[in-house]
Scaffold this active site. Structure first.
Site, PDB file in Angstrom:
ATOM      1  N   HIS A 228      -6.621  -6.858   1.267  1.00  0.00           N
ATOM      2  CA  HIS A 228      -5.049  -5.956   0.631  1.00  0.00           C
ATOM      3  C   HIS A 228      -4.381  -6.239   1.208  1.00  0.00           C
ATOM      4  CE1 HIS A 228      -3.307  -1.726   0.036  1.00  0.00           C
ATOM      5  NE2 HIS A 228      -3.478  -1.657   1.537  1.00  0.00           N
TER       6      HIS A 228
ATOM      7  N   SER B 219       0.984  -1.166  -0.010  1.00  0.00           N
ATOM      8  CA  SER B 219      -0.257  -0.326   0.206  1.00  0.00           C
ATOM      9  C   SER B 219       1.311   0.876  -0.107  1.00  0.00           C
ATOM     10  CB  SER B 219      -0.943  -0.169   1.300  1.00  0.00           C
ATOM     11  OG  SER B 219      -2.209   0.529   1.172  1.00  0.00           O
TER      12      SER B 219
ATOM     13  N   ASP C 293      -8.677  -7.033  -3.660  1.00  0.00           N
ATOM     14  CA  ASP C 293      -8.609  -6.156  -3.294  1.00  0.00           C
ATOM     15  C   ASP C 293      -9.163  -5.086  -3.318  1.00  0.00           C
ATOM     16  OD1 ASP C 293      -7.165  -4.076  -1.930  1.00  0.00           O
ATOM     17  OD2 ASP C 293      -5.574  -5.064  -2.608  1.00  0.00           O
TER      18      ASP C 293
END
Length: 274
Positions: A253, A106, A225
């Site tokens: 995620h 991320s 995700d």
């Protein structure tokens, strides 16, 4: 899940006291967590750090403004993405590494990408897992993350958004991340980070910037995700010349938490075979 299993170490990175944990010996592999509330090195990498430690010197860092690493305010820096990738580059140098392989999730992926572009000599290989860096539409599904209210109930909703439907969320995980999220310096830094992202309209680089990545890159994405959809994985593969893809089914995620063995095996094989 026991934080006491890892010794918390600290190093000065350009004036910022920086916390990290590690496992194993060998080539340096630096793991960079995401930017969600309560995120830190242990909370994001507890499941996969020992697995990576079997083959590498695996090091999970608290990014500047997260966990036990000091805030950008300590050195009068802003809360921009540049501050985070400059800090990570400084960490690699402070640790005495000529170069390291970076694994970023991320916001951590975007941070690793910044180092790969700006300091290419410091980065051996790059692994982007559910990586930020591309402009995206803000969907209703992301509201539990963007509007986190610092309650345990809010943390449950956030983790539900970040993981697949079959993932078992434990009280231990919620309590740990919630406690981190309400720690005063973390809470203040998180608010400032989110304000910066809102001001920018997201956490992204221009396409031509991403295309400057020259390192061999593995793009990993959960098939389910909600934060970084599959379309982003394909876009990274199009933009980064030397890139491979690995898509994980029944995964949101957090591949490193939802499917740690699968994730660690895929990443380790990529590093060793290229």
């Amino acid at each position: 899940m026991n934080e006491a299993d890892f010794e918390k170490k600290h190093i000065n990175v350009n004036g910022v006291k920086t916390c990290y944990i590690e496992a194993g010996e060998g080539e340096p592999l630096i793991l960079i967590h995401g930017g969600g509330a309560g995120a830190n090195s242990y909370g994001n990498w507890f499941a996969s750090l020992p697995l990576f430690g079997k083959k590498f010197r695996a090091i999970a860092i608290d990014m500047i403004g997260f966990g036990e690493s000091e805030s950008p305010a300590k050195i009068g820096a802003d809360y921009s993405q540049k501050t985070r990738y400059e800090h990570l580059a400084g960490f690699i140098k402070a640790m005495g590494f000529e170069k390291a392989t970076l694994v970023g999730n991320s916001m951590g992926g975007a941070t690793a990408m910044g180092v790969a572009v700006e300091y290419p000599d410091l980065v051996d290989k790059l692994i982007l897992m559910g990586s930020a860096g591309l402009n995206t539409e803000i969907s209703e599904a992301l509201m539990p993350i963007l509007k986190y209210d610092y309650t345990k109930e809010g943390m449950v909703k956030m983790v539900e958004t970040l993981t697949n439907d079959d993932f078992v969320i434990t009280d231990e995980m919620i309590n740990y991340r919630h406690t981190n999220s309400i720690e005063p310096s973390n809470k203040e830094a998180y608010g400032n980070v989110m304000a910066w992202i809102k001001e920018q309209g997201g956490l992204f680089y221009e396409d031509d910037y991403i295309a400057k990545v020259t390192q061999k890159t593995l793009v990993v994405n959960g098939k389910n995700d909600l934060v970084v959809p599959l379309s982003h994985a394909w876009k990274f593969l199009e933009l980064i010349d030397d890139s491979w893809g690995y898509i994980v089914p029944h995964c949101g995620h957090w591949a490193m938490i939802e499917h740690p063995e699968d994730f660690a095996a895929a990443v380790s094989q990529f590093i060793e075979s290229h």
